[in-house]
Design an enzyme around this catalytic site. Structure first.
Site, PDB file in Angstrom:
ATOM      1  N   CYS A 115      40.654  43.082  45.043  1.00 61.15           N
ATOM      2  CA  CYS A 115      40.420  43.661  43.774  1.00 61.15           C
ATOM      3  C   CYS A 115      39.482  42.801  43.084  1.00 61.15           C
ATOM      4  CB  CYS A 115      41.832  43.518  42.995  1.00 61.15           C
ATOM      5  SG  CYS A 115      43.036  44.537  43.856  1.00 61.15           S
TER       6      CYS A 115
ATOM      7  N   HIS B 286      42.289  51.896  38.425  1.00 66.63           N
ATOM      8  CA  HIS B 286      41.750  50.469  39.163  1.00 66.63           C
ATOM      9  C   HIS B 286      40.943  51.037  40.320  1.00 66.63           C
ATOM     10  CE1 HIS B 286      41.643  46.784  40.772  1.00 66.63           C
ATOM     11  NE2 HIS B 286      42.783  46.643  41.098  1.00 66.63           N
TER      12      HIS B 286
ATOM     13  N   CYS C 218      44.037  39.446  39.274  1.00 65.54           N
ATOM     14  CA  CYS C 218      44.877  39.056  40.496  1.00 65.54           C
ATOM     15  C   CYS C 218      43.995  40.120  41.754  1.00 65.54           C
ATOM     16  CB  CYS C 218      46.105  39.663  40.438  1.00 65.54           C
ATOM     17  SG  CYS C 218      46.495  41.465  39.959  1.00 65.54           S
TER      18      CYS C 218
ATOM     19  N   GLY D  17      44.254  40.241  46.386  1.00 62.42           N
ATOM     20  CA  GLY D  17      44.905  40.445  47.408  1.00 62.42           C
ATOM     21  C   GLY D  17      44.666  39.013  48.091  1.00 62.42           C
TER      22      GLY D  17
END
Length: 383
Positions: A89, A339, A369, A371
């Protein structure tokens, strides 16, 4: 140390699931803000040293180094290379970091940084689905080394979001209230024209689609949890969407040589890791690390962007660091706006820069945040 400047930042409108961008090829989607960036800055594209784009699920229309393809699809010079970054992300936020580091090292002067993601074309998890055909349905639990270190436990963003909600004591009702506020802020920003200057319309489409004007606490109360018996559900999670964004990062020499007027300075950039099973907690230690490195305090910042992958993530981050919600995601977050994974970091930076200027603030901090239990932090100073 040499400085890195943001000269300009532009993005596409955000398309919702099955929305206005659903059938657009990823390369054409990613090329659009690059073309707009070149036009807005008036820079000679031949002077660009590199194109760094974030993207996840790099298969199908996003395979083959999508950064390079986007530049070429934009009709720009062959000699300018491109490279694609996957930090999940945080991919396009990392692209901005790499661009700034290239400039700060003195080895580059002008770099286009951004990201693209078409979740309608290539759905989330597509790469894992393909991997399953080769005997790797789970990239973690099929590794003996991973199993030896972390055991045979589920590695899932849904599970992580649920664990965070429980640990930081965020109730379902509190998360739903947070989600509703995200929609309210995003709709107010859209209706007030606050995103107009940062968006380059595409195919007649100029307004972000994902915010749900008809949502309510009553509607969210009826949604089933993502994990049986849990409190996290789709209404408090980010939406799948399509978008692209691009920024021009320049050295002081390039600013002078090309007569550019920078809008912000990269004040700090860093990235930290945390527990990959908890996965989504890294913005907390990453922000602490950035504050320690810079000697800054929460009170020094006019704005914050903390990606709303799930409501529990920014809520835990705000609680742990005592950050007031009034300065966080002020024009809505991913719960309302969507997102688009590999493009989100650049989209957040674009929106944050424009809002910082609108408020005549000085410093803003962005984190998210990612992965693998990771988190980038970028601090910019308005000029």
């Amino acid at each position: 140390m040499p400085e890195a400047y943001i000269v300009d930042a532009v993005r596409t409108p955000i398309g919702r699931k099955k929305g206005s961008l659903a059938t657009l090829h990823s390369a054409d989607l990613g090329a659009h803000p690059i073309k707009a960036l070149m036009a807005r800055t008036g820079i000679d594209p031949a002077a660009v040293d590199d194109v760094i784009y974030g993207c996840t699920e790099t298969i199908g229309s996003q395979a083959g180094d999508i950064a390079r393809t986007c530049w070429l699809v934009a009709g720009l010079p062959d000699h300018v290379p491109g490279v694609t970054v996957d930090r999940q992300c945080g991919s396009s936020q990392q692209a901005i970091h790499f661009a700034a580091q290239g400039v700060m090292s003195g080895t580059q002067d002008l770099v286009v940084a951004g990201g693209v993601q078409s979740l309608n074309t290539i759905p989330i998890g597509a790469a894992m689905t393909v991997g399953a055909q080769f005997g790797y349905p789970d990239p973690f639990r099929t590794s003996p080394g991973w199993l030896a270190r972390y055991g045979d436990q589920e590695v899932s963003q849904f599970r992580a979001a649920e664990m965070i909600a429980e640990k930081w004591n965020s109730s379902r009702a509190e998360m739903e209230t947070f989600a509703l506020e995200s929609h309210r802020r995003a709709i107010a920003a859209i209706d007030g024209g606050l995103f107009r200057d940062e968006i380059a319309p595409i195919n007649g489409f100029a307004v972000d689609e994902p915010p749900r004007r008809d949502t309510s606490l009553e509607k969210m109360a009826g949604l089933e949890p993502l994990i049986e018996g849990g409190r996290v559900h789709a209404g408090v999670a980010s939406q799948n969407s399509d978008a692209s964004a691009a920024l021009l990062i320049a050295s002081e020499r390039a600013v002078k040589d090309h007569g550019l007027t920078p809008r912000a300075r990269i004040h700090h950039l860093s990235v930290r890791g945390a527990d990959p099973v908890w996965m989504l907690t890294a913005p907390i230690p990453a922000t602490r690390y950035a504050l320690e490195k810079t000697g800054m305090k929460i009170a020094d910042f006019d704005l914050f962007e903390c990606n709303e992958a799930f409501a529990s993530i920014p809520m835990a981050w705000m609680k742990d660091l005592d950050i007031p919600h009034e300065r966080v995601n002020v024009n809505g977050g991913a719960i309302a706006l969507g997102h688009p994974l590999g493009a989100t970091g650049a989209r957040l930076m674009t929106s944050m820069l424009h809002e910082l200027e609108r408020r005549k603030g000085r410093y803003a901090l962005q984190t998210m945040c990612e992965g693998g239990g990771q988190s980038n932090v970028t601090i910019i100073e308005r000029l």
